[in-house]
Design a protein around this motif. Structure first.
Motif, PDB file in Angstrom:
ATOM      1  N   VAL A 325      62.587  -9.968  38.806  1.00 31.09           N
ATOM      2  CA  VAL A 325      62.754 -10.707  37.558  1.00 31.09           C
ATOM      3  C   VAL A 325      63.905 -11.682  37.734  1.00 31.09           C
ATOM      4  CG1 VAL A 325      63.386 -10.553  35.125  1.00 31.09           C
ATOM      5  CG2 VAL A 325      61.832  -8.866  36.099  1.00 31.09           C
ATOM      6  N   SER A 326      63.655 -12.948  37.435  1.00 28.41           N
ATOM      7  CA  SER A 326      64.689 -13.968  37.568  1.00 28.41           C
ATOM      8  C   SER A 326      65.604 -13.964  36.351  1.00 28.41           C
ATOM      9  CB  SER A 326      64.042 -15.352  37.729  1.00 28.41           C
ATOM     10  OG  SER A 326      65.029 -16.361  37.750  1.00 28.41           O
ATOM     11  N   LEU A 327      66.866 -14.209  36.591  1.00 25.90           N
ATOM     12  CA  LEU A 327      67.848 -14.335  35.505  1.00 25.90           C
ATOM     13  C   LEU A 327      68.046 -15.782  35.090  1.00 25.90           C
ATOM     14  CD1 LEU A 327      70.554 -11.791  36.733  1.00 25.90           C
ATOM     15  CD2 LEU A 327      68.508 -11.374  35.356  1.00 25.90           C
ATOM     16  N   CYS A 329      66.409 -19.095  33.151  1.00 24.01           N
ATOM     17  CA  CYS A 329      65.420 -19.437  32.131  1.00 24.01           C
ATOM     18  C   CYS A 329      64.423 -20.443  32.693  1.00 24.01           C
ATOM     19  CB  CYS A 329      66.104 -20.005  30.887  1.00 24.01           C
ATOM     20  SG  CYS A 329      64.946 -20.588  29.619  1.00 24.01           S
ATOM     21  N   PRO A 330      63.106 -20.196  32.581  1.00 24.27           N
ATOM     22  CA  PRO A 330      62.127 -21.148  33.090  1.00 24.27           C
ATOM     23  C   PRO A 330      62.055 -22.440  32.293  1.00 24.27           C
ATOM     24  CG  PRO A 330      61.033 -19.357  31.923  1.00 24.27           C
ATOM     25  CD  PRO A 330      62.484 -18.991  32.018  1.00 24.27           C
ATOM     26  N   LEU A 331      62.659 -22.480  31.106  1.00 21.95           N
ATOM     27  CA  LEU A 331      62.625 -23.693  30.285  1.00 21.95           C
ATOM     28  C   LEU A 331      63.642 -24.725  30.744  1.00 21.95           C
ATOM     29  CD1 LEU A 331      62.236 -22.183  26.709  1.00 21.95           C
ATOM     30  CD2 LEU A 331      60.569 -23.595  27.899  1.00 21.95           C
ATOM     31  N   VAL A 332      64.879 -24.304  30.959  1.00 18.95           N
ATOM     32  CA  VAL A 332      65.978 -25.246  31.232  1.00 18.95           C
ATOM     33  C   VAL A 332      66.639 -25.000  32.584  1.00 18.95           C
ATOM     34  CG1 VAL A 332      66.484 -25.713  28.816  1.00 18.95           C
ATOM     35  CG2 VAL A 332      67.529 -23.756  29.907  1.00 18.95           C
ATOM     36  N   LYS A 333      66.120 -24.025  33.367  1.00 19.39           N
ATOM     37  CA  LYS A 333      66.655 -23.712  34.689  1.00 19.39           C
ATOM     38  C   LYS A 333      68.149 -23.376  34.649  1.00 19.39           C
ATOM     39  CE  LYS A 333      62.575 -24.712  36.110  1.00 19.39           C
ATOM     40  NZ  LYS A 333      61.623 -23.590  36.314  1.00 19.39           N
ATOM     41  N   MET A 334      68.567 -22.691  33.610  1.00 20.66           N
ATOM     42  CA  MET A 334      69.937 -22.216  33.466  1.00 20.66           C
ATOM     43  C   MET A 334      69.904 -20.693  33.287  1.00 20.66           C
ATOM     44  SD  MET A 334      71.457 -25.128  30.905  1.00 20.66           S
ATOM     45  CE  MET A 334      72.973 -24.235  30.674  1.00 20.66           C
ATOM     46  N   ARG A 335      71.058 -20.076  33.519  1.00 25.23           N
ATOM     47  CA  ARG A 335      71.150 -18.616  33.401  1.00 25.23           C
ATOM     48  C   ARG A 335      70.860 -18.188  31.966  1.00 25.23           C
ATOM     49  NH1 ARG A 335      73.366 -14.467  36.443  1.00 25.23           N
ATOM     50  NH2 ARG A 335      74.195 -12.690  35.261  1.00 25.23           N
ATOM     51  N   LEU A 336      70.118 -17.116  31.814  1.00 25.02           N
ATOM     52  CA  LEU A 336      69.737 -16.613  30.495  1.00 25.02           C
ATOM     53  C   LEU A 336      70.966 -16.194  29.703  1.00 25.02           C
ATOM     54  CD1 LEU A 336      66.712 -14.363  31.538  1.00 25.02           C
ATOM     55  CD2 LEU A 336      66.562 -16.478  30.241  1.00 25.02           C
ATOM     56  N   SER A 337      70.936 -16.472  28.412  1.00 29.12           N
ATOM     57  CA  SER A 337      71.982 -15.986  27.516  1.00 29.12           C
ATOM     58  C   SER A 337      71.423 -14.980  26.516  1.00 29.12           C
ATOM     59  CB  SER A 337      72.637 -17.157  26.778  1.00 29.12           C
ATOM     60  OG  SER A 337      71.679 -17.863  26.010  1.00 29.12           O
ATOM     61  N   VAL A 338      70.234 -15.253  25.952  1.00 27.57           N
ATOM     62  CA  VAL A 338      69.552 -14.316  25.055  1.00 27.57           C
ATOM     63  C   VAL A 338      68.142 -14.111  25.608  1.00 27.57           C
ATOM     64  CG1 VAL A 338      68.885 -13.805  22.685  1.00 27.57           C
ATOM     65  CG2 VAL A 338      70.885 -15.232  23.114  1.00 27.57           C
ATOM     66  N   PRO A 339      67.947 -13.112  26.496  1.00 30.35           N
ATOM     67  CA  PRO A 339      66.621 -12.917  27.118  1.00 30.35           C
ATOM     68  C   PRO A 339      65.585 -12.488  26.091  1.00 30.35           C
ATOM     69  CG  PRO A 339      68.072 -11.090  27.661  1.00 30.35           C
ATOM     70  CD  PRO A 339      68.922 -12.104  26.956  1.00 30.35           C
ATOM     71  N   CYS A 340      64.485 -13.203  26.060  1.00 28.36           N
ATOM     72  CA  CYS A 340      63.498 -13.008  25.008  1.00 28.36           C
ATOM     73  C   CYS A 340      62.097 -13.175  25.587  1.00 28.36           C
ATOM     74  CB  CYS A 340      63.772 -14.035  23.903  1.00 28.36           C
ATOM     75  SG  CYS A 340      62.513 -14.139  22.645  1.00 28.36           S
ATOM     76  N   ASP A 397      71.266 -14.231  40.699  1.00 32.00           N
ATOM     77  CA  ASP A 397      70.315 -14.949  39.854  1.00 32.00           C
ATOM     78  C   ASP A 397      68.963 -14.270  39.796  1.00 32.00           C
ATOM     79  OD1 ASP A 397      72.201 -16.861  39.320  1.00 32.00           O
ATOM     80  OD2 ASP A 397      71.559 -18.186  40.952  1.00 32.00           O
ATOM     81  N   GLU A 398      68.836 -13.099  40.448  1.00 36.61           N
ATOM     82  CA  GLU A 398      67.565 -12.389  40.460  1.00 36.61           C
ATOM     83  C   GLU A 398      67.839 -10.903  40.651  1.00 36.61           C
ATOM     84  OE1 GLU A 398      63.121 -12.996  42.476  1.00 36.61           O
ATOM     85  OE2 GLU A 398      64.925 -13.681  43.526  1.00 36.61           O
ATOM     86  N   ILE A 399      67.005 -10.076  40.026  1.00 35.91           N
ATOM     87  CA  ILE A 399      67.118  -8.628  40.173  1.00 35.91           C
ATOM     88  C   ILE A 399      65.734  -8.063  40.505  1.00 35.91           C
ATOM     89  CG2 ILE A 399      69.033  -8.452  38.541  1.00 35.91           C
ATOM     90  CD1 ILE A 399      66.846  -7.210  36.602  1.00 35.91           C
ATOM     91  N   GLU A 400      65.735  -6.794  40.899  1.00 35.14           N
ATOM     92  CA  GLU A 400      64.478  -6.109  41.165  1.00 35.14           C
ATOM     93  C   GLU A 400      64.471  -4.786  40.412  1.00 35.14           C
ATOM     94  OE1 GLU A 400      61.636  -4.614  44.883  1.00 35.14           O
ATOM     95  OE2 GLU A 400      63.667  -5.352  45.256  1.00 35.14           O
TER      96      GLU A 400
END
Length: 495
Positions: A325-327, A329-340, A397-400
């Motif tokens: 799972v990537s950390l 955001c696929p929308l703005v290519k920035m690190r997630l702040s509120v994962p939804c 930037d990524e976890i498993e």
């Protein structure tokens, strides 16, 4: 004919709060508010939307009330003091009640001819018909406070392609106060608004906003702006029009005066319905705060979902030991702040709720950026487990996710990709100040060292060296090895 209308108004004026609420509930109008608001609403009903069924209901409520009153008078009761005004009003209604009963009960009155087949050009079915009503989808950015006009069909009055359908209504004092006291979203735009919504006349399911062709909306004496078309960059593709609620508030009379709305539309075979609503417009920040309050999924529930995804399937020959799972955001290519993500989505990957709500505030599509499936606001959840991981894992930037629900950061591949494949030589360092090995020499691994061309020498010196090499070749019979130049500065290998 006018006498019957006046008589109905007189009967409505004598109603109590409970009678007014029963009458308004019978026609599907709002029953909330003070008595003077209910009276105003009922009088508007009599004036503009009085069908035979409404007349019958008014008569029934009036007769029921005074039948009870007459039975109470027949019993011996102590005399109660009533004000002269009340006595005069009720006596006048009692005197006219005989005339009212005679006129309303007459069966040969042509009500459609008297009151019009449609309300101000907007078609309305009689209440006794059990045909399902048109419903509009709920919009996350609009909270409905009151329904001013139920979805009503636009009925053409003639064979012309361009039709006009007027509607007249008035705001109650409470509604006017709500609008005036609401905050401004931007200069001149209040958060509490009167909006017009248009959709297809389809009762099978809740309908999305859809404008008819050639639409124009006139409020009192001014035309209201309607959202335009989105430009299309693809050849042969028609531009799309964002169909949203149309804000009429800035052109309305914020008083007890009546407002006239005229909808101009193109009659090309499809049927449309319009509705008027008092709404409160929300912002993306308010929706985000609401989502944080009621939409957070507990980390343990998220962990159970991970285990369910990675559970061994006995029918499958391939065993899944983990899922990445990537950390980002696929929308703005920035690190997630509120994962939804939407609860209906099958993936574990999340997107950022902040940017997702902001994008849908500008252009509402409500589509998941991961799987491209519908992700409406009421289906959104905040992943509590991934929120916790984001606070604990700040350098990856990524976890498993593993089969037991645990997780581990993925850093190894990133570090290897950043590590150099061969040693870097610094220009001017002591390691390269001497002569480089001759091409006949072998390195440590037995590989020939690559030839190096000195780009610092000018063209004239290169030509002189070539001439000297040619003279030496003529003098010596055997082949001579190539000459190597000594360098004052170090050179970096091109390999």
């Amino acid at each position: 004919m006018a006498a019957e209308l006046v008589e109905a108004k007189n009967m409505v004026m004598s109603f109590r709060v409970s009678d007014l609420q029963m009458l308004l509930g019978f026609v599907g109008r709002s029953k909330s508010g003070l008595k003077h608001e209910l009276v105003t609403r009922a009088l508007q009903l009599v004036q503009f939307d009085c069908s035979p069924e409404v007349f019958k209901k008014i008569k029934e409520l009036y007769e029921t009330r005074y039948a009870k009153k007459s039975s109470e008078v027949a019993q011996p009761q102590p005399q109660q003091h009533r004000s002269p005004e009340a006595l005069s009003i009720h006596s006048s209604y009692d005197r006219g009640s005989t005339v009212a009963r005679t006129s309303i009960s007459t069966t040969n009155i042509d009500y459609p001819a008297l009151y019009g087949k449609y309300l101000n050009g907007l078609g309305r079915l009689p209440p006794k018909v059990t045909k399902p009503e048109v419903r509009l989808v709920k919009l996350p950015f609009y909270t409905t406070l009151d329904e001013l006009l139920k979805p009503t069909e636009l009925v053409p009055q003639n064979n012309e392609k361009l039709q006009e359908s007027p509607c007249i209504f008035a705001l109650t004092p409470r509604q006017v106060e709500l609008i005036r006291n609401s905050r401004e979203l931007q200069p001149g735009v209040k958060s509490v608004q009167v909006v017009l919504r248009i959709c297809y006349t389809d009762t099978s399911s809740p309908q999305e906003d859809q404008y008819p062709p050639n639409i124009a909306v006139k409020v009192n004496h001014s035309y209201c702006s309607v959202p335009g078309y989105y430009p299309s960059n693809k050849p042969g593709v028609e531009p799309k029009r964002p169909c949203r609620p149309i804000n009429l508030t800035h052109l309305m009379y914020l008083s007890a005066a009546t407002n006239r709305i005229t909808v101009t539309w193109g009659n090309y075979g499809k049927s449309y319905s319009v509705g008027l609503y008092l709404v409160r417009q929300m912002t993306s920040a308010e929706l985000l705060q609401r989502l944080k309050t009621i939409g957070i999924k507990h980390p343990e529930l998220c962990k159970a979902l991970v285990k369910e995804k990675l559970r061994l399937d006995p029918d499958s020959e391939i065993a899944t030991t983990g899922v990445r799972v990537s950390l980002i955001c696929p929308l703005v290519k920035m690190r997630l702040s509120v994962p939804c993500r939407a609860e209906t989505c099958a993936h574990l990957q999340c997107f950022d709720a902040v940017f997702y709500l902001q994008m849908n505030e500008k252009k509402p599509t409500w589509m998941c950026p991961v799987c491209d499936k519908p992700a409406p606001y009421d289906q959104l959840i905040i992943d509590g487990l991934l929120s916790k991981i984001l606070t604990e894992c700040e350098d990856a930037d990524e976890i498993e996710y593993l089969v037991d629900g645990s997780w581990c950061p993925i850093r190894a591949e990133k570090e290897r990709s950043c590590s150099p494949q061969c040693p870097i030589l610094v220009l001017g360092s002591s390691d390269v100040n001497g002569l480089l090995p001759t091409p006949n020499g072998n390195g440590e691994n037995g590989k020939a060292t690559a030839d190096v061309v000195d780009l610092t020498l000018d063209s004239s010196s290169s030509e002189e060296e070539e001439e000297e090499d040619e003279e030496e070749d003529d003098d010596d019979e055997g082949p001579q090895p190539k000459r190597r130049c000594s360098y004052e500065k170090g050179l970096v290998s091109a390999c």
